[in-house]
Write an enzyme that holds these catalytic residues in place. Structure first.
Site, mmCIF file in Angstrom:
data_model
loop_
_atom_site.group_PDB
_atom_site.id
_atom_site.type_symbol
_atom_site.label_atom_id
_atom_site.label_comp_id
_atom_site.label_asym_id
_atom_site.label_seq_id
_atom_site.Cartn_x
_atom_site.Cartn_y
_atom_site.Cartn_z
ATOM 1 C CG ASP A 30 -2.195 0.772 0.982
ATOM 2 O OD1 ASP A 30 -3.266 0.143 0.946
ATOM 3 O OD2 ASP A 30 -2.118 2.009 0.823
ATOM 4 C CB CYS A 263 -20.411 -4.161 -2.991
ATOM 5 S SG CYS A 263 -18.713 -4.518 -2.580
HETATM 6 C C1 UDX Z 1 -21.847 -7.649 -0.901
HETATM 7 C C2 UDX Z 1 -21.899 -9.025 -1.580
HETATM 8 O O1 UDX Z 1 -22.742 -9.899 -0.814
HETATM 9 C C3 UDX Z 1 -20.500 -9.587 -1.749
HETATM 10 O O2 UDX Z 1 -20.559 -10.826 -2.432
HETATM 11 C C4 UDX Z 1 -19.681 -8.578 -2.558
HETATM 12 O O3 UDX Z 1 -18.417 -9.031 -2.855
HETATM 13 C C5 UDX Z 1 -19.635 -7.241 -1.826
HETATM 14 O O4 UDX Z 1 -20.986 -6.783 -1.633
HETATM 15 P P1 UDX Z 1 -21.605 -6.702 1.570
HETATM 16 O O5 UDX Z 1 -21.755 -5.345 0.952
HETATM 17 O O6 UDX Z 1 -20.539 -6.927 2.567
HETATM 18 O O7 UDX Z 1 -21.395 -7.815 0.437
HETATM 19 O O8 UDX Z 1 -22.986 -7.026 2.303
HETATM 20 P P2 UDX Z 1 -24.235 -7.984 2.116
HETATM 21 O O9 UDX Z 1 -24.274 -8.948 3.217
HETATM 22 O O10 UDX Z 1 -24.341 -8.532 0.757
HETATM 23 O O11 UDX Z 1 -25.439 -6.924 2.345
HETATM 24 C C6 UDX Z 1 -25.591 -5.794 1.493
HETATM 25 C C7 UDX Z 1 -26.811 -5.001 1.901
HETATM 26 O O12 UDX Z 1 -28.011 -5.733 1.686
HETATM 27 C C8 UDX Z 1 -26.841 -4.597 3.372
HETATM 28 O O13 UDX Z 1 -27.340 -3.286 3.500
HETATM 29 C C9 UDX Z 1 -27.807 -5.604 4.001
HETATM 30 O O14 UDX Z 1 -28.410 -5.140 5.170
HETATM 31 C C10 UDX Z 1 -28.802 -5.764 2.862
HETATM 32 N N1 UDX Z 1 -29.559 -7.033 2.908
HETATM 33 C C11 UDX Z 1 -28.937 -8.215 2.702
HETATM 34 C C12 UDX Z 1 -30.928 -6.986 3.126
HETATM 35 O O15 UDX Z 1 -31.524 -5.917 3.327
HETATM 36 N N2 UDX Z 1 -31.634 -8.160 3.113
HETATM 37 C C13 UDX Z 1 -31.048 -9.351 2.896
HETATM 38 O O16 UDX Z 1 -31.759 -10.363 2.895
HETATM 39 C C14 UDX Z 1 -29.644 -9.389 2.700
#
Ligand code: UDX
Length: 432
Positions: A30, A263
């Site tokens: 980094d 993401c």
């Molecule tokens: C996501 C992807 O899952 C992962 O594969 C990718 O590489 C990066 O983005 P992340 O952002 O860490 O991961 O969180 P994730 O668990 O996917 O949740 C994303 C959002 O969706 C959160 O705000 C979460 O609260 C929401 N969510 C998730 C829901 O509202 N309902 C659900 O059933 C699942």
């Protein structure tokens, strides 16, 4: 194998540490000197369960190294992972690829023997082609191969997602690189991960399509939850009812606040940008983005209704403010829209989050962090469960809250409406 991770953000650090744990020699690079110095002392810049232990263990064993010297790290490695950020350009949908291209130029100056250059950053389709072009200005084609290998790590579950992935996607049409990478990932493949070799462009699209599909699933269930509220149906019954169909699948069908994080919002926007440039509209994803953008306002309208439009001077507690549990990440969290709005309407807000105080709320006079649940809740008129941290799940709020007629708005449906009714607590969930 000798690996080099360029960028020690979420993806680079977690992947680097996990590759070291699998027995590889890994240098995490980094340009941020302070960050690298901290990492050498096992001070971790992000909140990720289990990461600190793995960093300590692998650093001590010598398999994991940290460096600010990109040139030397590239020269010492056979496989170079680009893991830098690709944020959205301000006021646009387009991804900012400046970091990807600047490290590519640095890499190209240091290739003297065969190297595989892997894009692990989430990048729009054809970025691999451009990276290849930049390197070929300095290096003979036989000396390098550019591959796409997207990550699917969820914050809070990143180590488990790395070690037990559903699939490993390798985007390359070159046999030699494919063979080397299949070998690199063989410990995960032998535990059941599917190995998928595609074209480089397909791998780039797989990443965006996965996140966009999951965002669509969440938005779908969130809109159905709105309908359930009108028709007196419990959305959880609907999620179970549809999710048990294997063609649909039960995961990512939990209704809640607008989805957030580093993401889904960024990647859905970037996918729309790619679609626009290719003149091939993705109307579903556009609708998903718009629906999610409107969701916080919709939930705020419900809060106003719950409080009979008397928000001024009401004491409101937010339990959890991060975009999801097990992370300290505030990026695009729904709380960033909801708390300022309620504050502007005159509410007095306390919040508690297990990951600590947030700078984002410092500027608001009547928004205060409390460092325990009791202090955050005891004088509250309305408790909003915003993030589903485990420590909120078995709270006896009747005991904690001193106000007699307090209300709970459970945006993650972690409590049972029946139990709340028995305890004579005024309770509202999502989609019920
Ligand atoms: C996501 C992807 O899952 C992962 O594969 C990718 O590489 C990066 O983005 P992340 O952002 O860490 O991961 O969180 P994730 O668990 O996917 O949740 C994303 C959002 O969706 C959160 O705000 C979460 O609260 C929401 N969510 C998730 C829901 O509202 N309902 C659900 O059933 C699942």
């Amino acid at each position: 194998m000798k690996l080099c991770m360029i960028g020690t953000g979420y993806v680079g650090l977690v992947s680097g540490v996990c590759f070291a744990e699998l027995g590889n020699d890994v240098i995490c690079v980094d340009k941020d000197i302070a960050k690298i110095n901290k990492l050498k002392k096992s001070i971790i810049p992000i909140y990720e369960p289990g990461l600190e232990e793995l960093v300590k263990k692998n650093y001590k064993s010598g398999r994991l190294k940290f460096s600010t010297d990109l040139a030397e790290s590239v020269r010492k490695s056979n496989i170079i992972f680009i893991c830098v950020g690709t944020p959205t350009i301000k006021n646009k949908y387009e991804a900012d690829l400046s970091q990807v291209y600047s490290v590519t130029k640095e890499i190209s100056k240091n290739i003297k023997s065969f190297k595989i250059i892997i894009n692990k950053s989430t990048v729009p389709v054809t970025t691999g082609d451009k990276v290849e072009k930049i390197i070929s200005l300095k290096v003979k084609k036989q000396l390098f191969s550019v591959v796409s290998n997207p990550e699917f790590l969820r914050e809070g579950e990143a180590i488990r997602d790395f070690i037990y992935p559903d699939r490993v996607v390798i985007g390359t049409s070159e046999k030699k690189s494919n063979k080397i990478l299949k070998n690199l990932y063989s410990p995960l493949i032998s535990k059941g991960a599917k190995y998928i070799n595609t074209s480089r462009r397909a791998a780039e699209l797989i990443k965006y399509a996965s996140n966009a599909f999951l965002a669509t699933k969440i938005t779908f269930i969130n809109e159905l939850a709105n309908l359930c509220e009108k028709l007196d149906i419990n959305i959880e019954d609907v999620s179970i009812g549809i999710g048990t169909d294997n063609r649909i699948g039960s995961r990512f069908l939990r209704a809640g606040p607008a989805y957030g994080g580093s993401c889904f919002p960024k990647d859905t926007r970037a996918l729309i940008d790619t679609a626009k440039k290719s003149k091939s509209p993705l109307s579903i994803i556009n609708t998903v983005i718009n629906s999610n953008n409107k969701r916080s306002h919709l939930l705020l309208t419900r809060i106003a209704k719950i409080l009979k439009n008397k928000i001024k001077n009401k004491k409101i507690t937010f339990l959890g403010v991060t975009f999801k549990a097990n992370t300290d990440d505030m990026r695009e969290s729904a709380s960033l829209k909801m708390i300022p709005f309620l504050n502007k309407k005159g509410a007095i807000i306390n919040y508690y989050d297990p990951s600590g105080k947030k700078n984002e709320f410092e500027k608001y006079k009547n928004v205060k962090f409390k460092n325990n649940i009791k202090d955050a809740c005891e004088m509250s008129d309305l408790i909003i469960v915003h993030t589903e941290w485990n420590e909120f799940k078995l709270l006896d709020l009747k005991k904690i809250v001193k106000k007699r007629n307090f209300i709970i708005y459970d945006m993650r449906n972690i409590y049972s409406a029946e139990k709340m009714k028995k305890q004579k607590i005024k309770y509202f969930g999502i989609g019920k």
